[in-house]
Design a protein around this motif. Structure first.
Motif, PDB file in Angstrom:
ATOM      1  N   ARG A 628      -3.897  14.547   5.508  1.00 47.89           N
ATOM      2  CA  ARG A 628      -3.758  13.272   6.203  1.00 47.89           C
ATOM      3  C   ARG A 628      -3.923  13.421   7.712  1.00 47.89           C
ATOM      4  O   ARG A 628      -4.367  12.480   8.386  1.00 47.89           O
ATOM      5  CB  ARG A 628      -2.409  12.652   5.855  1.00 47.89           C
ATOM      6  N   ASP A 636       1.036   8.454   7.389  1.00 44.73           N
ATOM      7  CA  ASP A 636       1.194   9.072   6.068  1.00 44.73           C
ATOM      8  C   ASP A 636       1.518  10.557   6.205  1.00 44.73           C
ATOM      9  O   ASP A 636       2.328  11.103   5.454  1.00 44.73           O
ATOM     10  CB  ASP A 636      -0.079   8.897   5.244  1.00 44.73           C
ATOM     11  N   THR A 878      -2.233   2.786   3.872  1.00 42.20           N
ATOM     12  CA  THR A 878      -1.267   3.183   2.845  1.00 42.20           C
ATOM     13  C   THR A 878      -0.030   2.304   2.896  1.00 42.20           C
ATOM     14  O   THR A 878       0.512   1.898   1.858  1.00 42.20           O
ATOM     15  CB  THR A 878      -0.869   4.658   3.029  1.00 42.20           C
ATOM     16  N   THR A 905       8.397  10.506  -0.015  1.00 45.01           N
ATOM     17  CA  THR A 905       7.347  10.053   0.883  1.00 45.01           C
ATOM     18  C   THR A 905       7.266   8.538   0.883  1.00 45.01           C
ATOM     19  O   THR A 905       7.106   7.907   1.931  1.00 45.01           O
ATOM     20  CB  THR A 905       5.996  10.663   0.472  1.00 45.01           C
ATOM     21  N   HIS A 909       7.706   5.789   3.950  1.00 41.25           N
ATOM     22  CA  HIS A 909       6.780   4.685   4.230  1.00 41.25           C
ATOM     23  C   HIS A 909       7.524   3.358   4.288  1.00 41.25           C
ATOM     24  O   HIS A 909       7.279   2.535   5.179  1.00 41.25           O
ATOM     25  CB  HIS A 909       5.690   4.625   3.158  1.00 41.25           C
TER      26      HIS A 909
END
Length: 936
Positions: A628, A636, A878, A905, A909
């Motif tokens: 990323r 991300d 994302t 993860t 986010h």
């Protein structure tokens, strides 16, 4: 369902009701309820549970048990209903994992199993929260097992984003582990509700409620002696009423003359025991013995332990029910309050208590009771007889997976009592239990001791394997190699095990950068494995060979060998034998610019390592963060970095994660963290390979005028890249563009030419679009050739390296402007700035503007604006996808599965999305998303 009567706690009740309403609306909270025994904690939980049920929340309620502190997840498992049969498939899956069903066939340890169970429980709660608001209420947390405390600690992280209310109740003086949970929750903003003694007005109200009239003077003086303690007070009133010592007359409740003459008990314990005074001594002793054995009472089980007819025991239980000492709790009877049980139990001498527990354990071993139920009594008992020792050995596999802490204590006790002839199996199981308990240092010591005493070659071989695994998981690969070497030198090593030991040795030597020795060990693993028909040994050897080809620069051959290793090892690798073949395969695909395939393979590797608590989690997240970083998806990347740094890191990949985070911060013009490694080699071979990241970060922060100094500092990282303690050129060529720029700015033609020669050599030997682009860029910068730089920009675009594409466009704009092509230069600058804006690379935007202004090129009023910091426009691609899935009602585990991410993860986010949108919960996020869709 009406809320229970709860006098004198109106402020606390309203506070918890308000938090429950907020959680039901989407903003969660954690609450700590503290107070001495009997002060009203359980009643407050009762009221809260009733309110949560009224609000339509899924209510999960439970209490920790003092006898179950050695049983992992016992408190949270009971609270969440994981110990009972259910039709909920998600709950049933966690229950199977909690019971160790996936690991019972193992003859060796599955380290980090508790990590995998923890993640599964959090996934389950997350799934429930996606379906509707949830309340988790846990009483008596001072007795909770350590694993349950970890789950509660993790559950409180980011709780405000979920429709989740977590309430834990505990006594003020708790043991260290529980106190740590309470501190951690408070540090994250948990509400603290401290229950003190009832004020006088509340005492009067409670007496009035119980008696139907306010207390008269003599009764008021007596109840004042209860010190505002609700449980003591209610017990006192119950005793007075039972004896007929209270008379209500003329609107007032007063003591009779008989009460004044008889006198009242001076303590709560005396009060409780007096409640049982009507029972014959034998019956009272029976209840005391039942209290020793736990809060829940199984009548048939207790009858067997006490060698008493069930009918006789039932009569005693009915009398205790009438007296309010015990209550009917469905499948079991229970003591009405912990203080009642404690008062009864404390009346039994210590020697008798331990004898009762031992007797209970012995009876349960022959009745087919669960191993954890047997263990809780045996742990509280003393000596183990021959039959119990036989049970311990026969049940060791199941006991270790379900209750490793209890297994450790029982096995240590057994080893102190048995002869040397019986000690072999017990020592082996003790090592396994310690690894399951994550006590790796102790496991190592016990394994060494067991190996020195055990004459059985097969068991000694298994002990060597456990010892190597314990060392490897601590990041002590060199010592693991020494153990493997000793094992392989043994004359009686089973032939079938030799290949695996060579393979393990090869893997450790590879991580130690001992490449020649690793190659030799890998070849021996394949040879012995093929001879024994052992695919695992062959796969280990092939995997190391793949890693060596990768390090040497032949990434294509590394990929082919890693795929062969996957086939050799097969899909049924045991949890204690993780090979990491998918991790290397993903790394190879990443280096070959096959980014979509790398994404999928690394997602599969992540899921497998999470399920079994494998040792490669930090490395997998580092690879995903690197992908990323290169593609410009920096939000991300940061989510991957944050997730990776929370896992154990035996391979020393933490500096890679922190280094990538530092580079992103620098490009974005944010305050950079301190260097991850201060001096080269300080952290050993595992960390030394990442020293270049700190040097890279330092030179990016320097002024352009110090280009020569920066080149002197940074170029040695590339010159020495082929040395064993560093990453090879083929792996770290992503630093070459910045080196080439420094060489051009410093006017260092020799180093510029060296970069050109080496990158072109690498590109010719191993075709990859990003390598070709890097070679073009290095030559273009060395020669000031705008056309080469434009070709590099195009190649970087083709392979998806967005930061490098933008930098190549910026370099091309400078070269175009230098030769007078201002319109093409302006166009190239615009492309660069568009990409920088998308990445929020403010430092790069400022630099590009400054470089081109000096050459007379300006982007003009229509140039790209700075990327928004807030609102929907601030979300990355994302984050938009995650937000849409949250709005659709999906849980973090479901989102993770769909987007090939980890739950952690996704949680990172979601936190970022909430901050950018200025909302506080997933519910508010969903509302905002629906409003935005409706307005579109």
């Amino acid at each position: 369902m009406a809320a229970p009567v709860f006098v004198g706690r109106d402020p606390e009740v309203e506070r918890l009701r308000g938090l429950a309403r907020a959680a039901a609306e989407g903003t969660g909270a954690a609450v700590l309820v503290e107070g001495e025994p009997g002060i009203g904690k359980t009643s407050l939980l009762d009221t809260t549970a009733a309110e949560c049920a009224r609000l339509g929340m899924r209510v999960r309620r439970g209490a920790a048990e003092d006898l179950e502190q050695q049983l992992p997840f016992s408190a949270i498992g009971a609270c969440l209903g994981l110990l009972v049969v259910t039709d909920d498939p998600a709950q049933a899956r966690v229950a199977r994992l909690l019971r160790g069903e996936d690991a019972l066939a193992l003859r060796a340890a599955a380290a980090n199993h508790q990590l995998a169970v923890t993640e599964a429980i959090l996934d389950l709660v997350d799934t429930w929260c996606a379906a509707g608001p949830v309340a988790v209420l846990v009483d008596d947390v001072q007795w909770a097992d350590p694993a349950s405390l970890v789950v509660l600690h993790r559950m409180g992280r980011g709780i405000e984003e979920y429709p989740l209310l977590v309430v834990v109740a505990a006594r003020p003086a708790t043991r260290a582990e529980a106190a740590g949970l309470l501190r951690s929750l408070q540090a994250r903003g948990a509400d603290l509700v401290e229950l003190a003694a009832l004020p006088d007005a509340a005492v009067t109200a409670l007496v009035t409620d119980r008696l139907g009239a306010p207390p008269g003077p003599r009764l008021a003086r007596l109840v004042a002696g209860a010190g505002g303690h609700p449980f003591y007070l209610t017990e006192l009133l119950a005793a007075l009423m039972r004896e007929g010592w209270i008379r209500v007359d003329r609107g007032s409740a007063e003591l009779t003359a008989d009460a004044a003459e008889a006198g009242m008990p001076r303590s709560l314990v005396d009060m409780i025991l007096r409640r049982l005074a009507f029972l014959p001594r034998k019956e009272r002793e029976t209840l005391q013995q039942a209290a020793v054995l736990g809060r829940a009472i199984d009548v048939a089980e207790l009858a067997a332990v006490l060698e008493m007819p069930v009918m006789t025991l039932s009569e005693i239980m009915f009398a205790a029910l009438d007296a309010g000492v015990i209550v009917d709790a469905g499948p079991y009877l229970e003591f009405r309050h912990a203080l009642i049980r404690e008062a009864l139990s404390d009346g039994v001498p210590e020697q008798m208590r331990t004898a009762l527990h031992l007797r209970a354990g012995q009876v349960l071993t022959s009745s087919g009771a669960s191993v954890e139920r047997v263990a809780e009594h045996l742990v509280a008992g003393t000596a183990l007889d021959a039959a119990t020792l036989d049970w311990l050995v026969a049940s060791a596999d199941e006991l270790i997976t379900k209750a490793p802490g209890a297994a450790v204590r029982l096995l240590r006790r057994a080893l102190a009592e048995v002869s040397e002839e019986r000690a072999g199996d017990l020592r082996f199981h003790l090592v396994r239990a310690l690894i399951w308990e994550s006590s790796l240092r102790e496991a190592e010591q016990e394994a060494r001791e067991a190996i020195s005493h055990d004459p059985d070659p097969h068991r000694r071989s298994a002990l060597y394997w456990l010892l190597m695994d314990a060392l490897f998981r601590q990041g002590r690969q060199a010592e693991a190699v020494q153990v493997a070497t000793v094992a392989l030198a043994a004359d009686d090593l089973p032939a079938a095990d030799a290949g695996r030991f060579h393979g393990f040795c090869a893997k450790c030597r590879f991580f130690l950068r001992q490449h020649e020795a690793a190659a030799s060990a890998a070849a021996l693993a394949i040879e012995h494995g093929a001879r024994a028909g052992d695919g695992y040994a062959v796969g280990l050897g092939r995997l190391v060979q793949a890693g060596l080809r990768f390090i040497e620069g032949d990434v294509g051959q590394g990929l082919a060998l890693s795929e062969q290793a996957v086939a050799d090892v097969g899909q049924g690798v045991l949890p204690d034998m993780p090979a990491g073949q998918s991790v290397l395969r993903g790394y190879c695909l990443l280096q070959l610019d096959r980014l979509d395939e790398a994404e999928q393979v690394l997602a599969d590797a992540l899921e497998s390592n999470q399920r079994y608590g494998g040792p490669y989690l930090a490395l997998i997240h580092a690879l995903r963060a690197q992908l990323r970083f290169l593609t410009g998806a920096w939000d991300d990347a940061r989510a991957e970095i944050e997730a990776g740094l929370e896992y154990p890191d035996p391979l020393g990949d933490g500096p890679w994660l922190r280094g990538l985070g530092r580079l992103i911060a620098i490009h974005r013009g944010e305050p950079a963290t301190e260097a991850t490694i201060v001096a080269q080699g300080q952290g050993g071979a595992a960390e030394a390979q990442y020293v270049y990241l700190d040097t890279w970060a330092r030179v990016l922060l320097e002024e352009p005028a110090r280009a020569a100094h920066c080149l002197d500092l940074f170029f040695p990282c590339w010159e020495h890249a082929s040395a064993l303690e560093h990453l090879p050129h083929r792996v770290m060529y992503h630093i070459c563009p910045d080196l080439a720029r420094l060489a051009a700015a410093a006017g260092d033609r020799d180093r510029a030419a060296a970069l050109v020669a080496k990158t072109e050599e690498l590109a010719a030997a191993q075709p990859a679009v990003s390598l070709t682009a890097t070679a073009l860029l290095c030559r273009g910068l060395a020669e000031g050739d705008a056309d080469l730089l434009l070709a590099a920009e195009e190649s970087y675009h083709a392979c998806g390296w967005r930061l490098y594409e933008a930098q190549a466009a910026e370099d091309a704009a400078v070269a175009l402007a230098a030769r007078g092509d201002l319109d093409p230069a302006r166009s190239a600058l615009g492309r660069a700035l568009d990409l920088y804006t998308a990445m929020d690379a403010s430092r790069d935007i400022f630099r590009a503007d400054a470089r081109l202004r000096r050459l007379g090129v300006r982007r003009g009023r229509q140039g790209p604006r700075k990327r928004p910091k807030h609102g929907w426009e601030a979300l990355t691609q994302t984050e938009h996808r995650v937000a849409a899935l949250v709005a659709a009602g999906m849980s973090n585990p479901e989102i993770a599965a769909q987007l090939f991410l980890s739950r952690r993860t996704v949680q990172s986010h979601v936190s970022s999305i909430l901050a950018k949108l200025g909302v506080h919960s997933r519910v508010e996020l969903a509302v905002s998303a629906h409003q935005r869709a409706a307005a579109a």
